[in-house]
Scaffold this motif. Structure first.
Motif, short mmCIF file in Angstrom:
data_model
loop_
_atom_site.label_atom_id
_atom_site.label_comp_id
_atom_site.label_asym_id
_atom_site.label_seq_id
_atom_site.Cartn_x
_atom_site.Cartn_y
_atom_site.Cartn_z
N SER A 144 71.88 80.61 45.05
CA SER A 144 71.74 79.16 45.06
C SER A 144 72.28 78.58 43.75
CB SER A 144 70.28 78.77 45.30
OG SER A 144 70.16 77.38 45.49
N CYS A 145 71.42 78.03 42.91
CA CYS A 145 71.86 77.40 41.67
C CYS A 145 71.87 78.35 40.47
CB CYS A 145 70.97 76.20 41.34
SG CYS A 145 70.93 74.94 42.63
N GLN A 186 66.29 77.54 43.52
CA GLN A 186 66.53 76.16 43.96
C GLN A 186 66.05 75.14 42.93
OE1 GLN A 186 64.78 78.28 46.33
NE2 GLN A 186 66.74 78.87 47.21
N GLU A 195 69.83 71.14 34.90
CA GLU A 195 71.26 71.26 35.18
C GLU A 195 72.04 71.62 33.92
OE1 GLU A 195 74.79 71.37 37.23
OE2 GLU A 195 72.81 71.08 38.11
N SER A 224 72.95 75.74 37.66
CA SER A 224 73.89 74.66 37.93
C SER A 224 74.04 74.48 39.44
CB SER A 224 75.26 74.97 37.31
OG SER A 224 76.18 73.94 37.63
N ARG A 225 73.92 73.24 39.86
CA ARG A 225 74.16 72.93 41.28
C ARG A 225 75.64 72.83 41.56
NH1 ARG A 225 69.32 70.69 39.91
NH2 ARG A 225 67.64 71.07 41.41
N ARG A 226 76.46 72.74 40.52
CA ARG A 226 77.91 72.79 40.65
C ARG A 226 78.37 74.20 40.33
NH1 ARG A 226 76.83 68.38 37.49
NH2 ARG A 226 77.50 69.51 35.65
#
Length: 290
Positions: A53-54, A160, A210, A281-283
């Motif tokens: 995931s992140c 997450q 983030e 990081s979600r990116r």
């Protein structure tokens, strides 16, 4: 009564040659055992950096000898929990390797008994807390039984949300570099495993945001000295990691290890060196494969 036989020079030469053959055979057996132990140890280290995931991972690992004392693993325990640990067994050689293999099995998601506790209702288990895991390791690996001790950082991370629960046992505290440039040390914990001194306050919690990066490392990284006997030290490690903030995780880990070797100069390595980087990081972080 016949006179006592005195060995001749050819007799002595044959005895010396026989002893040399015995020593060579034992050296070969020891070398084979070390090679087997090294192969087993390398097979327990993750083959490639995972992404959950992140959560994005990378690392650098430089063993001091053929068989070292550092070992780490990264594995999901369920869809909301990724286990990460880094341990450092005292000493080197087959004895240390045997302890590290045993600990790896104790902490295996498939064969280990320490990571989950059964429940009588759904989901029929609960994840064992970091403090409980260290207490269980203390009970399984007392110093008086193995004549070895080890340090460990043990983390449970929600991939997450970025929530981290952690505990240390005599291990250098993980370093959390916030995206805004600030630094936090994850320093909750107690003494090394084997001394049986756990405490209710051994566990800590932190929230990743983030772009935050978390680094785990073994003391071989910061205790390496240069030609004048000066240690690389945590302050240099922090400065070098700050300097790599714009690089991807793999580049950051490799550049820091290269900088440590430049600092050491001609001084040989003195211990295993392990550095693990974790980015939330979600990116997709720069430099990581899609």
């Amino acid at each position: 009564m016949s006179p006592r036989h005195r060995p001749t020079i050819p007799d002595l030469q044959r005895e010396v040659q026989a002893l040399r053959r015995q020593l060579a055979s034992r050296d070969q057996e020891l070398g084979d055992a070390l090679a087997s132990a090294a192969h087993i140890q390398r097979s327990m280290i993750p083959r490639s950096p995972p992404v959950y995931s992140c959560l994005h991972f990378n690392w650098g690992f430089v063993p001091f000898k053929q068989v070292g004392g550092d070992l780490f693993n990264i594995a999901p325990l369920d869809e909301h929990t990724v286990m990460t640990y880094l341990l450092d067994v005292s000493g080197h050689g087959i004895a240390s390797a045997m302890v590290s293999v045993a600990v790896h099995q104790s902490l295996s998601p498939t064969t280990g008994r320490l990571l989950k506790r059964p429940l009588g209702h759904r989901p029929f288990y609960r994840i064992t807390s970091p403090r409980e895991v260290l207490a269980a390791l203390d009970a399984e690996y007392p110093f008086e039984r193995f004549d070895e001790f080890f340090t460990i950082s043990y983390l449970l991370i929600n991939p997450q949300t970025g929530q981290v629960r952690y505990a240390n046992a005599g291990h250098p505290p993980p370093l959390l570099f916030r995206n805004d440039g600030t630094l936090e040390r994850l320093d909750r914990g107690g003494p090394m495993i084997g001394l049986n001194h756990r405490d209710e306050n051994d566990e800590g919690e932190v929230q990743l945001r983030e772009g935050d990066r978390l680094f785990l490392y073994t003391d071989g990284l910061i205790e390496q000295t240069d030609g004048e006997g000066t240690a690389y030290g945590e302050a240099r490690l922090v400065a070098d990691l700050h300097a790599q903030a714009d690089h991807d995780l793999d580049g950051a880990c490799q550049q820091v290890l290269a900088g440590q070797r430049r600092f050491a100069g001609r001084m040989p390595a003195q211990d295993d060196v392990t550095l693990i980087g974790i980015e939330f990081s979600r990116r997709e972080p720069a430099g990581l494969a899609t």
